[in-house]
Design an enzyme around this catalytic site. Structure first.
Site, PDB file in Angstrom:
ATOM      1  N   LYS A  75       0.864  -1.080  -0.155  1.00 45.61           N
ATOM      2  CA  LYS A  75       0.083   0.156   0.014  1.00 45.61           C
ATOM      3  C   LYS A  75       0.818   1.643   0.199  1.00 45.61           C
ATOM      4  O   LYS A  75       2.060   1.097   0.861  1.00 45.61           O
ATOM      5  CB  LYS A  75      -0.291  -0.273   1.763  1.00 45.61           C
ATOM      6  CG  LYS A  75      -1.825   1.085   1.356  1.00 45.61           C
ATOM      7  CD  LYS A  75      -2.667   0.630   2.527  1.00 45.61           C
ATOM      8  CE  LYS A  75      -3.976   1.762   2.767  1.00 45.61           C
ATOM      9  NZ  LYS A  75      -5.251   1.611   3.751  1.00 45.61           N
ATOM     10  N   SER A 150     -10.000   1.227   2.857  1.00 46.15           N
ATOM     11  CA  SER A 150      -9.191   2.366   2.130  1.00 46.15           C
ATOM     12  C   SER A 150      -7.460   2.137   1.437  1.00 46.15           C
ATOM     13  O   SER A 150      -6.885   1.422   0.107  1.00 46.15           O
ATOM     14  CB  SER A 150      -8.409   3.836   3.091  1.00 46.15           C
ATOM     15  OG  SER A 150      -6.833   2.994   3.842  1.00 46.15           O
ATOM     16  N   SER A 174      -9.984  -1.168   7.429  1.00 42.94           N
ATOM     17  CA  SER A 174      -9.226  -0.045   6.257  1.00 42.94           C
ATOM     18  C   SER A 174      -8.443  -1.870   5.518  1.00 42.94           C
ATOM     19  O   SER A 174      -7.948  -2.032   4.094  1.00 42.94           O
ATOM     20  CB  SER A 174      -8.135   0.551   5.898  1.00 42.94           C
ATOM     21  OG  SER A 174      -8.874   1.681   5.522  1.00 42.94           O
TER      22      SER A 174
HETATM   23  N1  GLN Z   1     -13.016   4.567   6.529  1.00 41.83           N
HETATM   24  C1  GLN Z   1     -12.140   4.658   7.216  1.00 41.83           C
HETATM   25  C2  GLN Z   1     -12.133   6.068   7.617  1.00 41.83           C
HETATM   26  O1  GLN Z   1     -12.060   6.492   6.177  1.00 41.83           O
HETATM   27  C3  GLN Z   1     -11.119   4.091   7.974  1.00 41.83           C
HETATM   28  C4  GLN Z   1      -9.806   3.950   7.196  1.00 41.83           C
HETATM   29  C5  GLN Z   1      -8.918   3.133   7.878  1.00 41.83           C
HETATM   30  O2  GLN Z   1      -8.990   2.414   8.328  1.00 41.83           O
HETATM   31  N2  GLN Z   1      -7.855   3.775   6.903  1.00 41.83           N
HETATM   32  O3  GLN Z   1     -10.822   6.912   8.806  1.00 41.83           O
END
Ligand code: GLN
Length: 491
Positions: A75, A150, A174
């Site tokens: 990532k 994400s 994410s």
């Molecule tokens: N969707 C959540 C956010 O927008 C979690 C994102 C993540 O785990 N990086 O913060």
């Protein structure tokens, strides 16, 4: 085995071919590159590739190391020396990492080859990868839908056979949520189990790095390489790490699984509900005892998360000022103009929204009312889990309330925040969790994967992997391939 079949292999199967010298690490890189060239125009999982460096590493790799000669996608929020690290943001345009993150040092020591960086929501803020400032990534099961987020690039790359395995990061879901939406395995370790050194910080008390893979065994293989104490990260836990492969294959007799009653909510898609009910029955038939439990503070988790995560993000993102890294506004009048315009031009809308919200909840007049209160409720959430883990070994829920949605469908940020309703509490409590494929929703003629989430006690990764593996091996869900994937051969 033909070149066309090879990208579909799991890490474990690729490893046996490499060790039997039926394919060389160099050939693997060439075949993977071809696969990426063929499908990534449609999927858009990668932001950058460093094939030249990968070829060099492949030529010297020792296939007898635990991950010897295995290419792993990363990532693009984890630093890999010499490669770009954009965090999906314009503000890091042109930046290249000057060092390897701890997980990359460890992967390299295990023989793996980090060859490419995958797309993500900007600074990991989002649930669909649509917040990437660079491009959208598409779900390999239906190219009109999101891969989740994400870590959507990592999940789509693995599902689309463009990677044998990948690393993601999970702050509120994410890793697990995109894994569910793409029909692959996503594992979030206990907070502190895997070093965050070299992971660009979003919310430091919540962030964890973990694997995205085709199988549970592969997740265990990557965990064996990346878990463990690291003096470079002061929150890293100084605890011994078991061999995660050793627990795989044990049956589920005597295992107690909790179904939290607060997780049976309105808004869960009926096809998701049916799949989870079937998974619970399946786990029961494998010998696990199913017990209803209660996590009474669940309803506050999303609100608490969006106070704590934004507060931490507002502090962490202060470093992007146009002086130290990446993008810099042109012709500044003075230093304040430089900071202000760099951030105005460099950050996207969601990142700005979170910086503003985070600054607000930390400001002197509101700190007690929001931030401090959120920290207290976070403690209640942690205690909820501690108390149910006195009665059960793991918890079961859907990973996401819905299957993958259409690109552009969730324009309202609040709607998007609800995508993580089942995953967020685990990060607040610091516990571990996994998503494994458990079925499909049929939507307009497309099959869309559904994920089953298992949550475990702090440092009980081995148990979660054991349960997930037993479930996976008793079903065929993980064998299903998206239309764009190459076929998966028997090795
Ligand atoms: N969707 C959540 C956010 O927008 C979690 C994102 C993540 O785990 N990086 O913060």
């Amino acid at each position: 085995m033909t070149g066309n079949d090879l990208p579909a292999l799991s890490i474990a199967d690729l490893q046996s071919l490499l060790r039997r010298r039926e394919v060389s690490p160099r050939e693997v890189i060439d075949i993977l590159r071809e696969r990426i060239e063929t499908v990534d125009g449609d999927i858009g999982a990668y932001l950058s590739l460093d094939i030249e460096a990968a070829v060099k590493e492949a030529e010297h790799s020792n296939v007898d190391l635990p991950l010897g000669g295995i290419p792993i996608a990363i990532k693009d929020i984890i630093n890999v020396m010499g490669q770009p690290c954009t965090c999906g943001s314009k503000i890091l345009n042109g930046y290249r990492a000057s060092y390897d993150a701890a997980v990359i040092q460890k992967l390299r020591a295990a023989g793996a080859i980090p060859f490419g960086k995958t797309n993500l929501d900007e600074f990991a803020m989002g649930s669909s990868t649509e917040n990437s400032a660079v491009k959208s990534t598409r779900n390999p099961w239906d190219l009109s839908r999101v891969p989740g987020g994400s870590s959507g690039g990592s999940a789509a790359a693995v599902a689309g056979d463009e990677a044998f395995g990948a690393l993601g990061s999970d702050t509120g879901g994410s890793i697990r949520q995109p894994a569910a939406m793409c029909g692959v395995v996503g594992f979030k370790p206990t907070y502190g189990r895997v070093s965050r050194f070299g992971l660009v910080a979003f919310a430091s008390s919540l962030d964890q790095i973990g694997p995205v893979t085709k199988t549970v065994r592969d997740a265990a293989l990557i965990m064996n390489a990346i878990a463990g104490h690291d003096p470079q990260d002061s929150t890293s836990l100084n605890e011994s790490v078991p061999d995660y492969l050793a627990s795989l294959g044990k049956d589920l007799r005597g295992v107690r699984l909790g179904v939290p009653k607060e997780y049976v909510i309105e808004g869960i898609d009926s096809q998701v509900r049916t799949a989870i009910d079937a998974a619970v029955k399946q786990l029961n038939s494998l010998g696990a005892e199913i017990i209803e439990v209660s996590l009474p503070s669940t309803e506050y988790a999303v609100a608490v998360y969006y106070i704590i995560a934004t507060a931490e993000a507002s502090a962490n993102l202060a470093r992007f000022d146009g002086v130290r890294y990446g993008y810099r506004a042109e012709n500044p009048k003075d230093v304040l103009d430089l900071y202000g315009r760099t951030r105005e031009e460099g950050f996207g809308a969601e990142v700005k929204r979170r910086i503003i919200l985070g600054t607000y909840v930390l400001s002197s007049g509101y700190y007690d009312a929001y931030y401090l209160r959120a920290q207290k409720v976070r403690e209640l959430i942690r205690r909820d889990f501690a108390s149910v883990f006195g009665k059960v070994d793991a918890l079961i829920s859907p990973t996401s309330p819905v299957a993958a949605f259409k690109l552009g469908e969730r324009a309202d940020p609040l709607q998007m925040y609800l995508a993580d309703i089942f995953t967020i509490a685990a990060n607040l409590a610091g516990i571990c969790g996994i998503s494994v494929p458990c079925g499909f929703a049929e939507l307009n003629g497309h099959r869309l994967p559904i994920g089953l989430q298992l949550l475990g006690k702090p440092l009980d990764e081995a148990r979660i992997l054991q349960i997930a593996h037993a479930y996976e091996q008793s079903t065929d869900w993980h064998k299903a391939r998206p239309p764009i994937a190459s076929t998966r051969p028997k090795v």
